[in-house]
Write a protein that holds these residues in place. Structure first.
Motif, PDB file in Angstrom:
ATOM      1  N   LEU A  80     -78.387  59.889 113.847  1.00 41.04           N
ATOM      2  CA  LEU A  80     -77.295  61.174 112.769  1.00 41.04           C
ATOM      3  C   LEU A  80     -76.654  60.148 112.265  1.00 41.04           C
ATOM      4  CD1 LEU A  80     -75.905  63.477 112.725  1.00 41.04           C
ATOM      5  CD2 LEU A  80     -74.623  63.373 114.787  1.00 41.04           C
ATOM      6  N   VAL A  81     -75.836  59.297 112.923  1.00 39.01           N
ATOM      7  CA  VAL A  81     -74.655  58.328 112.512  1.00 39.01           C
ATOM      8  C   VAL A  81     -75.610  57.380 111.803  1.00 39.01           C
ATOM      9  CG1 VAL A  81     -73.569  56.770 112.846  1.00 39.01           C
ATOM     10  CG2 VAL A  81     -73.161  58.966 114.226  1.00 39.01           C
ATOM     11  N   LYS A  82     -75.242  57.188 110.722  1.00 41.09           N
ATOM     12  CA  LYS A  82     -75.653  56.003 109.633  1.00 41.09           C
ATOM     13  C   LYS A  82     -75.033  54.665 109.893  1.00 41.09           C
ATOM     14  CE  LYS A  82     -79.105  58.946 108.114  1.00 41.09           C
ATOM     15  NZ  LYS A  82     -80.041  59.375 109.049  1.00 41.09           N
ATOM     16  N   PRO A  83     -76.067  53.385 109.120  1.00 37.94           N
ATOM     17  CA  PRO A  83     -75.058  52.362 109.414  1.00 37.94           C
ATOM     18  C   PRO A  83     -73.812  52.427 108.524  1.00 37.94           C
ATOM     19  CG  PRO A  83     -77.238  51.915 108.982  1.00 37.94           C
ATOM     20  CD  PRO A  83     -77.112  53.425 109.133  1.00 37.94           C
ATOM     21  N   ALA A  84     -74.163  53.280 107.149  1.00 38.95           N
ATOM     22  CA  ALA A  84     -72.746  53.242 106.251  1.00 38.95           C
ATOM     23  C   ALA A  84     -71.312  53.827 107.157  1.00 38.95           C
ATOM     24  CB  ALA A  84     -73.217  53.560 104.949  1.00 38.95           C
ATOM     25  N   ASP A  85     -71.770  54.742 108.001  1.00 38.87           N
ATOM     26  CA  ASP A  85     -70.503  55.823 108.359  1.00 38.87           C
ATOM     27  C   ASP A  85     -70.047  55.085 109.094  1.00 38.87           C
ATOM     28  OD1 ASP A  85     -71.961  57.745 107.448  1.00 38.87           O
ATOM     29  OD2 ASP A  85     -73.196  57.971 108.925  1.00 38.87           O
ATOM     30  N   VAL A  86     -69.819  53.914 109.423  1.00 42.61           N
ATOM     31  CA  VAL A  86     -69.394  53.279 110.984  1.00 42.61           C
ATOM     32  C   VAL A  86     -69.389  51.618 110.281  1.00 42.61           C
ATOM     33  CG1 VAL A  86     -70.009  53.981 112.860  1.00 42.61           C
ATOM     34  CG2 VAL A  86     -71.828  52.278 112.234  1.00 42.61           C
ATOM     35  N   ASP A  87     -68.105  50.994 110.952  1.00 45.22           N
ATOM     36  CA  ASP A  87     -67.461  49.765 110.614  1.00 45.22           C
ATOM     37  C   ASP A  87     -68.536  48.654 111.202  1.00 45.22           C
ATOM     38  OD1 ASP A  87     -66.742  47.632 109.783  1.00 45.22           O
ATOM     39  OD2 ASP A  87     -64.622  47.706 110.146  1.00 45.22           O
ATOM     40  N   GLY A  88     -69.796  48.532 110.310  1.00 42.62           N
ATOM     41  CA  GLY A  88     -70.678  47.077 111.264  1.00 42.62           C
ATOM     42  C   GLY A  88     -71.762  48.262 111.313  1.00 42.62           C
ATOM     43  N   ASP A  89     -72.969  47.692 111.793  1.00 51.09           N
ATOM     44  CA  ASP A  89     -74.491  47.866 112.074  1.00 51.09           C
ATOM     45  C   ASP A  89     -74.433  48.445 113.326  1.00 51.09           C
ATOM     46  OD1 ASP A  89     -77.094  49.022 110.844  1.00 51.09           O
ATOM     47  OD2 ASP A  89     -78.111  46.482 111.659  1.00 51.09           O
ATOM     48  N   LEU A  90     -74.507  49.505 113.803  1.00 48.70           N
ATOM     49  CA  LEU A  90     -74.111  50.074 115.026  1.00 48.70           C
ATOM     50  C   LEU A  90     -75.426  50.777 115.013  1.00 48.70           C
ATOM     51  CD1 LEU A  90     -70.313  50.163 115.654  1.00 48.70           C
ATOM     52  CD2 LEU A  90     -72.179  48.390 116.656  1.00 48.70           C
ATOM     53  N   PRO A  91     -76.291  51.252 116.225  1.00 47.10           N
ATOM     54  CA  PRO A  91     -76.433  49.649 117.396  1.00 47.10           C
ATOM     55  C   PRO A  91     -76.872  48.626 117.215  1.00 47.10           C
ATOM     56  CG  PRO A  91     -77.788  51.356 117.600  1.00 47.10           C
ATOM     57  CD  PRO A  91     -77.092  51.800 116.557  1.00 47.10           C
ATOM     58  N   ILE A  92     -75.988  48.028 117.938  1.00 51.32           N
ATOM     59  CA  ILE A  92     -77.457  45.860 118.178  1.00 51.32           C
ATOM     60  C   ILE A  92     -78.262  46.525 118.593  1.00 51.32           C
ATOM     61  CG2 ILE A  92     -76.028  43.903 118.832  1.00 51.32           C
ATOM     62  CD1 ILE A  92     -74.164  44.657 118.204  1.00 51.32           C
ATOM     63  N   PHE A  93     -79.132  45.969 118.109  1.00 53.78           N
ATOM     64  CA  PHE A  93     -80.563  45.705 119.131  1.00 53.78           C
ATOM     65  C   PHE A  93     -80.856  44.666 119.472  1.00 53.78           C
ATOM     66  CE2 PHE A  93     -81.057  49.911 116.226  1.00 53.78           C
ATOM     67  CZ  PHE A  93     -82.521  50.848 116.936  1.00 53.78           C
ATOM     68  N   VAL A  94     -81.186  44.691 120.798  1.00 56.37           N
ATOM     69  CA  VAL A  94     -81.507  42.845 121.060  1.00 56.37           C
ATOM     70  C   VAL A  94     -82.313  42.948 121.497  1.00 56.37           C
ATOM     71  CG1 VAL A  94     -79.035  42.656 120.827  1.00 56.37           C
ATOM     72  CG2 VAL A  94     -79.709  43.276 122.823  1.00 56.37           C
ATOM     73  N   VAL A  95     -83.577  41.584 121.962  1.00 57.81           N
ATOM     74  CA  VAL A  95     -84.685  41.961 123.071  1.00 57.81           C
ATOM     75  C   VAL A  95     -83.420  41.104 124.176  1.00 57.81           C
ATOM     76  CG1 VAL A  95     -86.199  40.389 123.807  1.00 57.81           C
ATOM     77  CG2 VAL A  95     -85.908  41.157 121.214  1.00 57.81           C
ATOM     78  N   GLY A  96     -84.023  41.491 125.435  1.00 57.68           N
ATOM     79  CA  GLY A  96     -83.947  41.687 126.593  1.00 57.68           C
ATOM     80  C   GLY A  96     -84.309  39.999 126.514  1.00 57.68           C
ATOM     81  N   LYS A  97     -83.448  39.766 127.855  1.00 61.65           N
ATOM     82  CA  LYS A  97     -83.798  38.073 128.545  1.00 61.65           C
ATOM     83  C   LYS A  97     -84.272  37.939 129.565  1.00 61.65           C
ATOM     84  CE  LYS A  97     -80.179  34.437 130.498  1.00 61.65           C
ATOM     85  NZ  LYS A  97     -79.312  33.857 130.498  1.00 61.65           N
ATOM     86  N   PHE A  98     -85.095  39.051 130.375  1.00 66.18           N
ATOM     87  CA  PHE A  98     -85.770  38.406 130.980  1.00 66.18           C
ATOM     88  C   PHE A  98     -87.254  39.451 131.060  1.00 66.18           C
ATOM     89  CE2 PHE A  98     -81.189  38.526 132.625  1.00 66.18           C
ATOM     90  CZ  PHE A  98     -81.492  36.950 133.820  1.00 66.18           C
TER      91      PHE A  98
END
Length: 397
Positions: A358-376
């Motif tokens: 629903l919420v596009k990157p242009a709709d928010v201040d910054g590229d949310l959500p942040i996608f990260v690879v887990g540490k473990f």
């Protein structure tokens, strides 16, 4: 002395109904490891002066110790507090498809031992109980630790666990559906038993030690042979009334698709799960592959396998888009063996997510959500099972 400290700690960790300031401070230390007085005050909501007084009393009783922590860059080490490593130990046990894994840690979050126990595909509860008990006895003997200091045993299970301790239908370990985890292990181990599905345990590990430290709202997407998920809101892992919250792998994408093990059709897991990728890759190559070897070949430049993982990321992003619309998480942590593919998987996943949520990157201040690879990626389930004990989450019965 150590036994006395363990008894004191056990009582404070269990003091849910009283919720005294001392118990709140001890639980903050148990759940977060080495933290400053200011962090404890924020976590507990207690006044800084109250926290300082409690910490002084706990130091005198040898229940906590001071440790030095250093932030990146130049500067004096900061003073933090942690539970005394001699105050007790915790065990995390993973019940997986063809193995059990045991991690031993102390209450200061130091991992002491990590062992894997190979088991046949159709292992039964009776055998698992026997070999796990033997492995635990050996670990404590090898490290000259008192078993009396064990505060509890957390279990990460390849299947959801209801609040009454029973493993639900659909578990990845055959023959365990309906098994009461507490009734199976507590008479043998004679310690408090905690349990949760493996994705929830993975989320706990990433929140306590890994990629999501300090993040109170995120979604964990476990992309492995099967697909799982976990929801963390306000710093707590949500289980749902039947223990299945976050099971994104069984979002239906195609009502007329193939039959899934859950009994429905066209689930996300069938479209982009690791088992499906292996089937396609083995037909293509004629070779026997594991998910790890498939990822390594793709990283080494196999263009066909790269495309296979990219397509899986695209489909996974579509499933995650529904999660984004419903939960709007700040962060999505990608775990599981396929996460080792890095941007081969994540780039198309991010693009697909952005297209369909629903919420596009242009709709928010910054590229949310942040996608990260887990540490473990290798042992997040088992570390999270330790976290069940440290946070007194997933107590059964």
């Amino acid at each position: 002395m150590a036994n006395m400290i363990s008894d004191d700690l056990r009582g404070l960790l269990s003091e849910r109904h009283v919720d005294s300031p001392v118990a709140r401070v001890v639980r903050a230390l148990s759940g977060h490891g080495a933290v400053s007085a200011a962090q404890i005050a924020r976590t507990t909501g207690l006044a800084r002066s109250t926290v300082s007084t409690i910490l002084s009393d706990l130091r005198r009783s040898s229940l906590i110790v001071e440790v030095e922590t250093r932030s990146p860059g130049v500067g004096r080490p900061a003073i933090a507090h942690s539970l005394n490593p001699e105050a007790g130990t915790c065990l995390g046990v993973l019940l997986a498809r063809n193995e059990a894994r045991v991690v031993l840690a102390d209450v200061a979050h130091n991992v002491i031992a990590d062992i894997a126990i190979p088991l046949e595909r159709d292992y039964r509860p009776e055998k698992a109980t026997r070999v796990i008990k033997q492995a635990i006895d050996n670990i404590y003997k090898e490290h000259s630790l008192p078993f009396s200091g064990l505060l509890g045993v957390g279990f990460a299970v390849s299947g959801a666990i209801a609040a009454n301790g029973r493993i639900l239908r659909g578990a990845s370990i055959p023959g365990w559906s309906g098994v009461d985890l507490r009734a199976t292990f507590e008479p043998v181990l004679e310690k408090p038993i905690f349990g949760d599905k493996e994705s929830n345990c993975a989320a706990l590990a990433e929140m306590m030690w890994g990629a999501a430290v300090g993040v109170e709202d995120f979604f964990l997407f476990k992309h492995d042979l099967t697909i799982g998920g976990a929801i963390v809101a306000n710093g707590r892992v949500l289980s749902g009334y039947a223990g299945t919250a976050g099971e994104v792998g069984h979002i239906m994408l195609n009502a007329h698709g193939d039959l899934c093990s859950c009994g429905n059709r066209g689930c996300l897991e069938l479209e982009c799960g690791g088992a499906q990728l292996i089937n396609v890759a083995e037909r293509r190559s004629g070779l026997s592959l594991t998910l790890s070897s498939l990822v390594q070949e793709a990283l080494a430049g196999d263009i066909g396998l790269r495309r296979l993982i990219e397509d899986a990321g695209d489909v996974a992003g579509r499933g995650l888009a529904s999660v984004g619309t419903l939960l709007n998480p700040r962060m999505i942590v990608i775990s599981g063996a396929l996460a080792a593919a890095g941007d081969i998987l994540l780039a198309p996943m991010r693009a697909s997510y952005s297209k369909y949520t629903l919420v596009k990157p242009a709709d928010v201040d910054g590229d949310l959500p942040i996608f990260v690879v887990g540490k473990f990626l290798d042992n997040d389930n088992c570390l999270g099972a330790v976290g069940l004990v440290l946070r007194h989450h997933g107590r059964l019965g």
